[in-house]
Design an enzyme around this catalytic site. Structure first.
Site, mmCIF file in Angstrom:
data_model
loop_
_atom_site.group_PDB
_atom_site.id
_atom_site.type_symbol
_atom_site.label_atom_id
_atom_site.label_comp_id
_atom_site.label_asym_id
_atom_site.label_seq_id
_atom_site.Cartn_x
_atom_site.Cartn_y
_atom_site.Cartn_z
ATOM 1 N N VAL A 1 0.870 -1.172 0.000
ATOM 2 C CA VAL A 1 0.000 0.000 0.000
ATOM 3 C C VAL A 1 0.908 1.223 0.000
ATOM 4 O O VAL A 1 1.565 1.517 0.995
ATOM 5 C CB VAL A 1 -0.942 0.004 1.234
ATOM 6 C CG1 VAL A 1 -1.821 1.243 1.217
ATOM 7 C CG2 VAL A 1 -1.777 -1.271 1.287
ATOM 8 N N GLU B 1 4.746 -7.827 2.641
ATOM 9 C CA GLU B 1 5.237 -8.774 3.642
ATOM 10 C C GLU B 1 4.857 -8.339 5.048
ATOM 11 O O GLU B 1 4.333 -9.120 5.846
ATOM 12 C CB GLU B 1 6.770 -8.892 3.570
ATOM 13 C CG GLU B 1 7.297 -9.348 2.236
ATOM 14 C CD GLU B 1 7.667 -8.208 1.308
ATOM 15 O OE1 GLU B 1 6.818 -7.318 1.042
ATOM 16 O OE2 GLU B 1 8.811 -8.194 0.819
#
Length: 129
Positions: free
Chosen positions: A44, A56
């Site tokens: 994002v 991750e």
């Protein structure tokens, strides 16, 4: 238990939700826990680049926020790069939670890495004692 191909497929599906208007580099992650649960995340981005969150870390934080603490494998996928590797910050977070194994690529062809190969001599709680 989820197989590697299923985990990579979950990461691929997570990449479809990525918000990457600046880099145009969508990434998806899928994290398998010892209990068999799978948590996903996507990158994002933010116009203030330092506020961008990697896929991750989104997957790891989602798992931790639900009480999971023991992990088996983290899978990464990007439609733009088969040999995708986590950034240094993500490697440090992986070390914090002891994620032992990373797979990256596609469900047909992927590579496997051990945490100690990704971040040898990681900073950890031992240094704080």
């Amino acid at each position: 238990m989820t197989c590697d191909q299923d985990l990579l497929q979950a990461a691929k599906e997570a990449a479809e939700n990525a918000y990457a208007p600046y880099s145009h580099f969508p990434v998806g992650a899928a994290l398998l826990t010892k209990t068999g649960a799978v948590f996903t995340g996507c990158n994002v981005e933010n116009s203030s680049y330092g506020l961008t969150q990697c896929a991750e870390r989104n997957a790891i934080m989602a798992a931790v926020s639900q009480g999971e603490r023991t992990f088996v494998t983290l899978a990464l996928f990007s439609p733009q790069k088969q040999d995708l590797m986590p950034c240094g910050a993500c490697r440090q977070v992986m070390a914090e939670f002891g994620i032992p194994r990373l797979i990256t690529g596609t469900s047909q062809a992927f590579k496997e890495f051990a945490l100690e190969d990704l971040l040898p001599y990681a900073f950890g709680k031992e240094q704080l004692e």
